[in-house]
Design a protein around this motif. Sequence first.
Motif, PDB file in Angstrom:
ATOM      1  N   PHE A 162      -5.095  62.304 -28.086  1.00  0.00           N
ATOM      2  CA  PHE A 162      -4.831  61.370 -26.884  1.00  0.00           C
ATOM      3  C   PHE A 162      -4.894  60.069 -27.336  1.00  0.00           C
ATOM      4  CE2 PHE A 162      -6.019  65.323 -24.637  1.00  0.00           C
ATOM      5  CZ  PHE A 162      -4.877  65.422 -23.953  1.00  0.00           C
ATOM      6  N   ILE A 163      -3.886  59.325 -27.287  1.00  0.00           N
ATOM      7  CA  ILE A 163      -3.327  58.059 -27.634  1.00  0.00           C
ATOM      8  C   ILE A 163      -3.268  56.891 -26.418  1.00  0.00           C
ATOM      9  CG2 ILE A 163      -2.231  56.267 -28.879  1.00  0.00           C
ATOM     10  CD1 ILE A 163      -1.816  58.603 -30.912  1.00  0.00           C
ATOM     11  N   VAL A 164      -3.741  55.834 -26.328  1.00  0.00           N
ATOM     12  CA  VAL A 164      -3.586  55.104 -25.243  1.00  0.00           C
ATOM     13  C   VAL A 164      -2.559  53.856 -25.753  1.00  0.00           C
ATOM     14  CG1 VAL A 164      -4.456  53.295 -23.503  1.00  0.00           C
ATOM     15  CG2 VAL A 164      -5.451  55.614 -23.777  1.00  0.00           C
ATOM     16  N   THR A 165      -1.743  53.494 -24.811  1.00  0.00           N
ATOM     17  CA  THR A 165      -1.082  52.290 -25.235  1.00  0.00           C
ATOM     18  C   THR A 165      -0.257  51.657 -23.776  1.00  0.00           C
ATOM     19  OG1 THR A 165       0.967  51.373 -26.428  1.00  0.00           O
ATOM     20  CG2 THR A 165       1.427  53.511 -25.348  1.00  0.00           C
ATOM     21  N   ASN A 166       0.618  50.611 -23.988  1.00  0.00           N
ATOM     22  CA  ASN A 166       1.092  50.111 -22.606  1.00  0.00           C
ATOM     23  C   ASN A 166       2.521  50.815 -22.476  1.00  0.00           C
ATOM     24  OD1 ASN A 166       0.584  46.935 -23.537  1.00  0.00           O
ATOM     25  ND2 ASN A 166      -0.285  47.935 -22.028  1.00  0.00           N
ATOM     26  N   ASN A 167       2.914  50.942 -21.154  1.00  0.00           N
ATOM     27  CA  ASN A 167       3.904  51.688 -20.667  1.00  0.00           C
ATOM     28  C   ASN A 167       5.327  51.140 -21.099  1.00  0.00           C
ATOM     29  OD1 ASN A 167       5.623  53.357 -18.756  1.00  0.00           O
ATOM     30  ND2 ASN A 167       6.183  51.472 -17.900  1.00  0.00           N
ATOM     31  N   HIS A 168       5.397  49.721 -21.148  1.00  0.00           N
ATOM     32  CA  HIS A 168       6.379  48.999 -21.587  1.00  0.00           C
ATOM     33  C   HIS A 168       6.915  49.202 -22.973  1.00  0.00           C
ATOM     34  CE1 HIS A 168       3.883  45.445 -22.703  1.00  0.00           C
ATOM     35  NE2 HIS A 168       4.637  45.436 -23.601  1.00  0.00           N
ATOM     36  N   VAL A 169       5.697  49.620 -23.884  1.00  0.00           N
ATOM     37  CA  VAL A 169       5.870  50.015 -25.326  1.00  0.00           C
ATOM     38  C   VAL A 169       6.626  51.344 -25.319  1.00  0.00           C
ATOM     39  CG1 VAL A 169       4.837  50.744 -27.454  1.00  0.00           C
ATOM     40  CG2 VAL A 169       4.021  48.746 -26.062  1.00  0.00           C
ATOM     41  N   ILE A 170       6.579  52.288 -24.674  1.00  0.00           N
ATOM     42  CA  ILE A 170       7.411  53.337 -25.003  1.00  0.00           C
ATOM     43  C   ILE A 170       8.202  53.815 -23.715  1.00  0.00           C
ATOM     44  CG2 ILE A 170       5.352  54.359 -26.204  1.00  0.00           C
ATOM     45  CD1 ILE A 170       5.800  55.406 -22.409  1.00  0.00           C
ATOM     46  N   GLU A 171       8.472  52.957 -22.786  1.00  0.00           N
ATOM     47  CA  GLU A 171       9.174  53.110 -21.723  1.00  0.00           C
ATOM     48  C   GLU A 171      11.014  53.491 -22.273  1.00  0.00           C
ATOM     49  OE1 GLU A 171      10.232  51.271 -17.403  1.00  0.00           O
ATOM     50  OE2 GLU A 171       9.631  50.048 -19.061  1.00  0.00           O
ATOM     51  N   LYS A 172      11.362  54.584 -21.815  1.00  0.00           N
ATOM     52  CA  LYS A 172      12.819  55.333 -22.123  1.00  0.00           C
ATOM     53  C   LYS A 172      12.923  55.311 -23.509  1.00  0.00           C
ATOM     54  CE  LYS A 172      14.887  52.507 -18.188  1.00  0.00           C
ATOM     55  NZ  LYS A 172      15.960  51.487 -18.062  1.00  0.00           N
ATOM     56  N   ALA A 173      11.950  55.707 -24.174  1.00  0.00           N
ATOM     57  CA  ALA A 173      12.154  56.119 -25.702  1.00  0.00           C
ATOM     58  C   ALA A 173      12.489  57.383 -25.713  1.00  0.00           C
ATOM     59  CB  ALA A 173      10.861  55.663 -26.333  1.00  0.00           C
ATOM     60  N   ASP A 174      13.207  57.643 -26.631  1.00  0.00           N
ATOM     61  CA  ASP A 174      13.439  58.972 -26.958  1.00  0.00           C
ATOM     62  C   ASP A 174      12.589  59.510 -28.153  1.00  0.00           C
ATOM     63  OD1 ASP A 174      16.121  58.814 -25.161  1.00  0.00           O
ATOM     64  OD2 ASP A 174      17.216  57.744 -26.992  1.00  0.00           O
TER      65      ASP A 174
END
Length: 486
Positions: free
Chosen positions: A114-126
Amino acid sequence: MAIRKPAAVSALSRGFLALVLGLALALSQVIAAEARGVPGSFADLAENISPSVVNITTSTTVAASTGATPQVPEGSPFEEFFREFMDRNGGGEQGRPRRSEALGSGFVISEDGFIVTNNHVIEKADDIEIEFFSGKRLNATVVGTDPKTDIALLKVESDEPLPFVPFGDSDLMRVGDWVMAMGNPLGQGFSVSAGIVSARGRALSGTYDDYIQTDAAINRGNSGGPLFNMDGEVIGVNTAILSPTGGSIGIGFSMASNVVTKVVGQLKEFGETRRGWLGVRIQDVTADVAEAMGLEDAKGALITDVPDGPAKDAGMLSGDVITSFDGAPVADTRELVRRVADAPVGEAVRVIVMRDGTTQTLSVTLGRREEAEGEAFPTDTAPSAEPQSAELLGLSVQPLTPEQAEQLGLPDDTEGLAVTNVDELSEAYTKGLRSGDVITEAGQQKVVQVKDLQDRIDEARDAGRKSLLLLIRRGGDPRFVALAIE
């Protein structure tokens, strides 16, 4: 006959005494430094925790252009230049989709991936690729996201247990404590920066904000990375910077771990957040309001409206002042909102209100905020025509169209307000906003229409805030900018 040996011995003694005193002073300084917790080096700490910090690369498919492309006559001296330019920018073939990449940081919180990051880093990523300190690369899937705190939980599958880091108690951090940030600044790979806690309990206009401010260098690409205490525990997730240039000037913000752990726990269990909902509109009790209401202290949360919901069912009224929630005193609206959000959905809690000079105790069964936000509030007035453009905060804005999104290199489904002009005498211009920027959030809430931005400004003013935090996207890169609203 005069004998001078004693004098020589005395001088030698004095020199020896001075040497001893100097050593004692140096030793006392070392002891004092150790007492203050000043590290001699961050190397051991960095070495221990580096394997748990990851670089994140995301890729997104940008919809193909459907508009006509300029034509250059065959044989023209500009033909080859134009073809190379179009190929570089993904327009070599009309109708061909383009790929957009972004970089960020994160950290592993469990050996099973399990990995934590910011939502805006992965938002809408394919596609999301995780690069570990060892050079190992794994693809990740999204477990859940929480835009309100800008936290996302990812999962990778590994054949072997992964090194991970624990969360610490952010409430124990004090202004002046040493901290260390790790991440992928400006796409340069794994990097460490150190500093101190500059301030605690910072709010950047978000509903659930509890930021640790630090002077440890945080730049683009650090988003989602961890902020460590000297025990190697994560006490914050690096999320935002305040800067007139977009680069680090020593004012960085990390979402406190005691907020993040609750969000991560819900995302891991449910794949979504489940926050409590009281169902009232509130404002802080100011000194003049307290005097007018006959209150001894300017504390609590003043209810301004009670729409249909749990509070109304429990008998709360407009004009009540909430002074205690679930057994704990309420200092202001921000504290109440966070406590309600952390309370379990569907369970009854005891709420004490001040009404007409006397206290009353009510039992409220909390609803779920996410469900309430998905419902339209009834209105007694006919909808007014939505203005298509407006001038707010020194900015001329209008709803972003798919055509504008395409021109700015954004996905067709991007929503927000396009900045069409910036007053050169405004604070917005000074802080680097320009025509072509897109405002996607205000006060950590999405903005799609002009009215959304105006509502966020009004809410911030009503809450007594002096500034409003905007999330600006320029060429797909996000940046937080705080603008004064007075």
